[in-house]
Design a protein around this motif. Sequence first.
Motif, PDB file in Angstrom:
ATOM      1  N   VAL A 124      42.452  13.770 -23.952  1.00  0.00           N
ATOM      2  CA  VAL A 124      43.360  12.963 -23.241  1.00  0.00           C
ATOM      3  C   VAL A 124      43.730  12.470 -21.405  1.00  0.00           C
ATOM      4  CG1 VAL A 124      45.606  11.415 -23.555  1.00  0.00           C
ATOM      5  CG2 VAL A 124      44.919  13.064 -25.673  1.00  0.00           C
ATOM      6  N   ALA A 125      43.188  13.541 -20.536  1.00  0.00           N
ATOM      7  CA  ALA A 125      43.679  13.503 -19.747  1.00  0.00           C
ATOM      8  C   ALA A 125      41.839  13.115 -19.191  1.00  0.00           C
ATOM      9  CB  ALA A 125      43.729  15.121 -19.337  1.00  0.00           C
ATOM     10  N   GLU A 126      40.660  13.434 -19.894  1.00  0.00           N
ATOM     11  CA  GLU A 126      40.005  12.771 -19.753  1.00  0.00           C
ATOM     12  C   GLU A 126      39.662  11.501 -19.510  1.00  0.00           C
ATOM     13  OE1 GLU A 126      35.148  13.140 -17.880  1.00  0.00           O
ATOM     14  OE2 GLU A 126      37.237  14.470 -17.696  1.00  0.00           O
ATOM     15  N   MET A 127      39.647  10.826 -21.189  1.00  0.00           N
ATOM     16  CA  MET A 127      40.077   9.780 -21.102  1.00  0.00           C
ATOM     17  C   MET A 127      40.770   8.791 -19.691  1.00  0.00           C
ATOM     18  SD  MET A 127      40.843  10.192 -24.476  1.00  0.00           S
ATOM     19  CE  MET A 127      41.386   8.543 -25.663  1.00  0.00           C
ATOM     20  N   HIS A 149      49.799   8.636 -30.251  1.00  0.00           N
ATOM     21  CA  HIS A 149      49.113   9.167 -31.834  1.00  0.00           C
ATOM     22  C   HIS A 149      49.671  10.979 -31.819  1.00  0.00           C
ATOM     23  CE1 HIS A 149      47.470  10.557 -35.024  1.00  0.00           C
ATOM     24  NE2 HIS A 149      46.476  11.538 -34.823  1.00  0.00           N
ATOM     25  N   THR A 150      48.873  11.042 -30.636  1.00  0.00           N
ATOM     26  CA  THR A 150      49.008  12.702 -30.047  1.00  0.00           C
ATOM     27  C   THR A 150      50.600  13.734 -29.928  1.00  0.00           C
ATOM     28  OG1 THR A 150      48.072  12.851 -27.931  1.00  0.00           O
ATOM     29  CG2 THR A 150      46.247  12.380 -29.732  1.00  0.00           C
ATOM     30  N   VAL A 197      38.933   6.992 -31.779  1.00  0.00           N
ATOM     31  CA  VAL A 197      38.923   7.278 -32.759  1.00  0.00           C
ATOM     32  C   VAL A 197      38.678   8.460 -33.513  1.00  0.00           C
ATOM     33  CG1 VAL A 197      37.363   6.615 -35.167  1.00  0.00           C
ATOM     34  CG2 VAL A 197      37.678   5.418 -33.508  1.00  0.00           C
ATOM     35  N   GLN A 198      38.107   9.601 -32.785  1.00  0.00           N
ATOM     36  CA  GLN A 198      38.340  11.558 -33.187  1.00  0.00           C
ATOM     37  C   GLN A 198      39.286  12.083 -33.538  1.00  0.00           C
ATOM     38  OE1 GLN A 198      35.087  11.613 -34.001  1.00  0.00           O
ATOM     39  NE2 GLN A 198      34.911  13.741 -34.308  1.00  0.00           N
ATOM     40  N   LEU A 199      40.054  11.703 -32.523  1.00  0.00           N
ATOM     41  CA  LEU A 199      41.285  12.048 -32.412  1.00  0.00           C
ATOM     42  C   LEU A 199      42.028  11.671 -33.505  1.00  0.00           C
ATOM     43  CD1 LEU A 199      41.689  12.566 -28.751  1.00  0.00           C
ATOM     44  CD2 LEU A 199      41.754  14.706 -30.493  1.00  0.00           C
ATOM     45  N   GLN A 232      45.292  23.103 -26.566  1.00  0.00           N
ATOM     46  CA  GLN A 232      44.584  22.159 -24.811  1.00  0.00           C
ATOM     47  C   GLN A 232      43.508  21.576 -24.975  1.00  0.00           C
ATOM     48  OE1 GLN A 232      42.522  25.743 -22.944  1.00  0.00           O
ATOM     49  NE2 GLN A 232      44.183  25.191 -21.477  1.00  0.00           N
ATOM     50  N   SER A 233      42.734  21.606 -25.836  1.00  0.00           N
ATOM     51  CA  SER A 233      41.391  20.933 -26.401  1.00  0.00           C
ATOM     52  C   SER A 233      41.666  19.309 -26.437  1.00  0.00           C
ATOM     53  CB  SER A 233      40.853  21.461 -27.601  1.00  0.00           C
ATOM     54  OG  SER A 233      41.696  20.841 -28.633  1.00  0.00           O
TER      55      SER A 233
END
Length: 385
Positions: free
Chosen positions: A284-287, A263-264, A335-337, A278-279
Amino acid sequence: MPAFSLDPPQSAWCAELRALAAERLRPLAEKGEPGHVNRALVAELGQLGLLERLFTSGAVDLCLMRESLAYACTEAETALALQGLGAHPVHAHGTPAQRERWLPRVADGTAIAAFALSEPAAGSDAAALELRAEAGASDPVAESDGGARWRLTGEKCWISNAPEADFYTVFARTTPGAGARGVTAFLVPADRPGLTGTGLDMLSPHPIGALSFDAVPVTADDVLGEVDRGFRVAMGTLNLFRPSVGAFAVGMAQAALDATLAHTAQREAFGGKLKDLQSVAHQVAEMALRTEAARLMVYAAATAYDEGAADVPKRAAMAKLLATETAQYVVDQAVQLHGARALRRGHLLEHLYREVRAPRIYEGASEVQRGIIAKELYATREAAQ
């Protein structure tokens, strides 16, 4: 210290399972009725040979199956897991007659199993269960019941596959006031007189119900393991299945992560792709970081179980705790993204959002897992002094 990495045959098998789940199992799952046992889906799991592997493979294989199926079809994953949870006590502690009667039917998907431990007032505190197994050997009607030695009276609640299972692994109190030491495990066929049940309308789409026991007769032939040692049966089963609950969670987290990457990478916003913010990229990296950390802990715990390590209870609790909490985080961030589209009924993330909540509660809530971890840590410290 147990370590884990997939070898090429395992990787290929996981890919095959994901494909089978998407192509053969998901269509059957979509035809099922939420809140009810999908017998066609269970039968297909049997036809594919996956249910038989519940009794011929170790914890690592169980986790591989659960993660791979969860990635593509959570309903198939849950159907397989519930068969294993309900039937493992029979496999591990059953008599030859019990095993011969039930395990082949569980393996081919023609008998539905259920694990009946929780009660209305004894969920997280399983040792406080109150279902009574009252001595009935001198009961005048015992002879007509095949020599009933006990009669089960009380209730079970939050039981997956109830009330539609064909048999239940039931934990009942045979010695009052003895805590965990006075519990016995029984194999109770669903057609026993006095056993009734009702379905519960829950957030999770798989079947969950309550059971009522009105002087249900059971005999010594129905005991799983030893009298008053049933809590060991329960905890041994959970030590195997808790890491695999973590694998279920990791499968859902990976599905949410992959959907978010897709999606992103294509979504236009603020003059570019979402992934270029960047945010978003950091999120995504944290996920991904948390998902991989959870995966490693799950398979370390499963490897420890297969190797007979002494610290399995601690590792199993850690794996379930980290993986289920991680999956909740990852799915929520996905969901948020995705925004409002992810909340639309039928969207993958809407489905995962409903599925991901329950594993933090069942088979020992997150708070229970923390208690187990702390208890094991202090016990290890005391033993070393």
